[in-house]
Design a protein around this motif. Structure first.
Motif, short mmCIF file in Angstrom:
data_model
loop_
_atom_site.label_atom_id
_atom_site.label_comp_id
_atom_site.label_asym_id
_atom_site.label_seq_id
_atom_site.Cartn_x
_atom_site.Cartn_y
_atom_site.Cartn_z
N ARG A 248 32.26 -15.71 -77.84
CA ARG A 248 31.55 -17.15 -77.94
C ARG A 248 31.65 -17.32 -79.37
NH1 ARG A 248 26.68 -17.68 -80.13
NH2 ARG A 248 25.96 -15.22 -79.70
N HIS A 276 35.96 -12.99 -69.94
CA HIS A 276 36.85 -13.94 -68.86
C HIS A 276 35.81 -15.08 -68.44
CE1 HIS A 276 37.19 -14.97 -64.71
NE2 HIS A 276 38.78 -15.15 -64.76
N ASP A 277 34.66 -14.57 -68.01
CA ASP A 277 33.71 -15.74 -67.33
C ASP A 277 33.26 -16.46 -68.51
OD1 ASP A 277 33.73 -13.98 -65.16
OD2 ASP A 277 32.02 -13.21 -65.26
N LEU A 278 33.02 -16.09 -69.75
CA LEU A 278 32.67 -17.16 -70.77
C LEU A 278 33.86 -18.06 -71.16
CD1 LEU A 278 30.81 -17.07 -73.57
CD2 LEU A 278 32.93 -16.55 -74.45
N CYS A 279 35.11 -17.48 -71.26
CA CYS A 279 36.09 -18.54 -71.49
C CYS A 279 36.38 -19.48 -70.48
CB CYS A 279 37.38 -17.63 -71.68
SG CYS A 279 37.54 -16.57 -73.14
N ARG A 280 36.08 -18.84 -69.11
CA ARG A 280 36.36 -19.78 -68.22
C ARG A 280 35.72 -20.84 -68.08
NH1 ARG A 280 35.88 -18.87 -61.77
NH2 ARG A 280 37.50 -20.31 -61.13
N ALA A 281 34.19 -20.59 -68.25
CA ALA A 281 33.31 -21.52 -68.22
C ALA A 281 33.38 -22.63 -69.46
CB ALA A 281 31.93 -21.23 -68.58
N ARG A 282 34.47 -22.16 -70.48
CA ARG A 282 34.66 -23.30 -71.52
C ARG A 282 35.78 -23.67 -71.30
NH1 ARG A 282 30.90 -21.46 -76.36
NH2 ARG A 282 29.14 -20.49 -75.57
N GLY A 283 36.67 -23.39 -70.57
CA GLY A 283 37.98 -24.06 -70.31
C GLY A 283 38.96 -23.22 -71.24
N GLY A 309 40.58 -16.77 -64.32
CA GLY A 309 40.68 -17.49 -65.57
C GLY A 309 42.08 -16.95 -66.51
#
Ligand code: OSB
Ligand code: MG
Length: 369
Positions: A248, A276-283, A309
């Protein structure tokens, strides 16, 4: 799951060919195999710490110490619900992510076997085969590198990553680009540059690379931001990202535009999924890195890379790119479309080859608590 028994194996396996990076040259790979017995089932984990602290501070010996004396005793003879429960119990151990990840992997394998579900299914995977590439070590000359890459292309790989270091960077990458104008190509410096010496990398920006991996220190985020400002090519962080919190902060600081996810580096699959989830949410695109794993860790990487992702090809090559003989009965092979199948059987979906484990074990110890 009640944890009945934990056995550590220190492995040393010959590589099919020497693997050279900016931090050294290896002809064999060390690692730990962790076998956890629970209620009649056996779970397998691989700890990816190697013989020397060149990539990260952990080594096979530090991981052995931390596993034997702290992590394994925290769960032996107790009941552990899942990976989250495991991480709570070992939270008082600072650092040592590869040691933690190795034991956590064995618990995931057990959970999958208990529930009759594959690791990919447990993690939220959405694909039954994943795009892969090959990581190519430093060679004697740019010509030798071009030839080496060419042989991997003949094997069917459609993405290559080449290792670079000061003095062996632009000319190597340019030679590969000239020989293979359409190849999906990326480079990895493994922390070999400083803000000053990285100025020499500027011409890489004209080579149409997918990304430039970890040019600066393993403990740096800010200077990577300064580098990213100078490049159109995405900077990708590997060594610098040890948690979802680092991920983040790196994204908020604009230190990178891509992240290489390795479960070993972030302390386990659970944290890897959080990154993975954090990156996916931010594209932000992610891909699955590799640590020259045996069949055990390779199965884990394939399951992780099946999450939605993971949109860039992973450093997950076929078993024969690393080892003539592996410790699992399964060998992973490359499909004609540069993918590898994700194991579908329960847990990691691999079985050990006991004779091979025996052959490559240099020491073995049952943890007594
Ligand atoms: O930096 O990605 C890296 C291997 C060992 C340690 C660090 C790295 C690597 C690789 C090989 O690049 C990836 C693989 O094929 O397993
Ligand atoms: Mg790397």
């Amino acid at each position: 799951m009640h944890i009945d028994r934990i056995v550590l194996h220190h492995l040393r396996m010959p590589l099919v060919a020497p693997f050279e990076t900016s931090f050294g040259r290896s002809v064999e790979r060390e690692g730990l195999l962790i076998v956890v017995q629970s209620e009649g089932l056996a779970g397998y984990g691989e700890c990816v710490a190697d013989h020397d602290p060149g990539y990260a501070y952990e080594t096979s010996q530090t991981a052995w110490h931390v596993l034997r004396d702290f992590l394994a005793p925290a769960i032996l003879g107790r009941t552990v619900a899942d990976a989250a429960d495991f991480q709570r119990r070992v939270a008082r151990v600072r650092g040592h992510p590869m040691a933690k990840a190795g034991l956590e992997m064995a618990l995931w394998d057990l959970q999958g076997k208990r529930e009759g579900r594959s690791l990919a299914a447990l993690l939220g995977g959405v694909r039954d085969r994943v795009d892969v590439g090959v990581s190519v070590g430093l060679q004697e000359s740019p010509a030798a590198l071009v030839e080496r890459v060419g042989r991997y292309l003949e094997d069917g790989y459609r993405r290559a990553k080449i290792k670079i270091k000061p003095g062996r960077d632009v000319a190597d990458a340019a030679a590969v680009r000239r020989a293979y104008p359409d190849l999906r190509l990326q480079v990895d410096a493994n922390s070999a540059y400083t803000l000053e010496t990285a100025a020499a990398l500027q011409p890489l920006d004209e080579l149409g690379l997918l990304l430039i991996e970890q040019p600066l220190s393993e403990d740096d985020l800010w200077d990577h931001r300064l580098i990213q400002e100078r490049f159109r090519t995405p900077i990708c962080l590997d060594e610098s990202i040890l948690s979802a919190r680092h991920a983040r902060q790196a994204l908020e600081m604009q230190s990178c535009r891509v992240i290489n996810i390795k479960a070993g580096r972030v302390g386990g699959l659970r944290e890897a999924v959080a990154v993975h989830d954090l990156c996916r949410a931010r594209g932000i695109p992610v891909w699955c890195g590799g640590m020259l794993e045996t069949g055990v860790g390779r199965a884990s990487n394939l399951a992780l890379a099946s999450l939605p992702g993971f949109t860039l090809p992973g450093d997950i090559s076929a078993s024969d790119r690393y080892y003539t003989e592996d410790i699992t009965q399964e060998r992973f092979t490359l499909n004609p479309d540069s993918t590898i199948d994700v194991p579908a059987a329960a847990g990691l979906g691999v079985t050990l080859d006991p004779a091979a484990v025996e052959r490559y074990t240099i020491s073995r110890e049952e943890v007594t608590g």
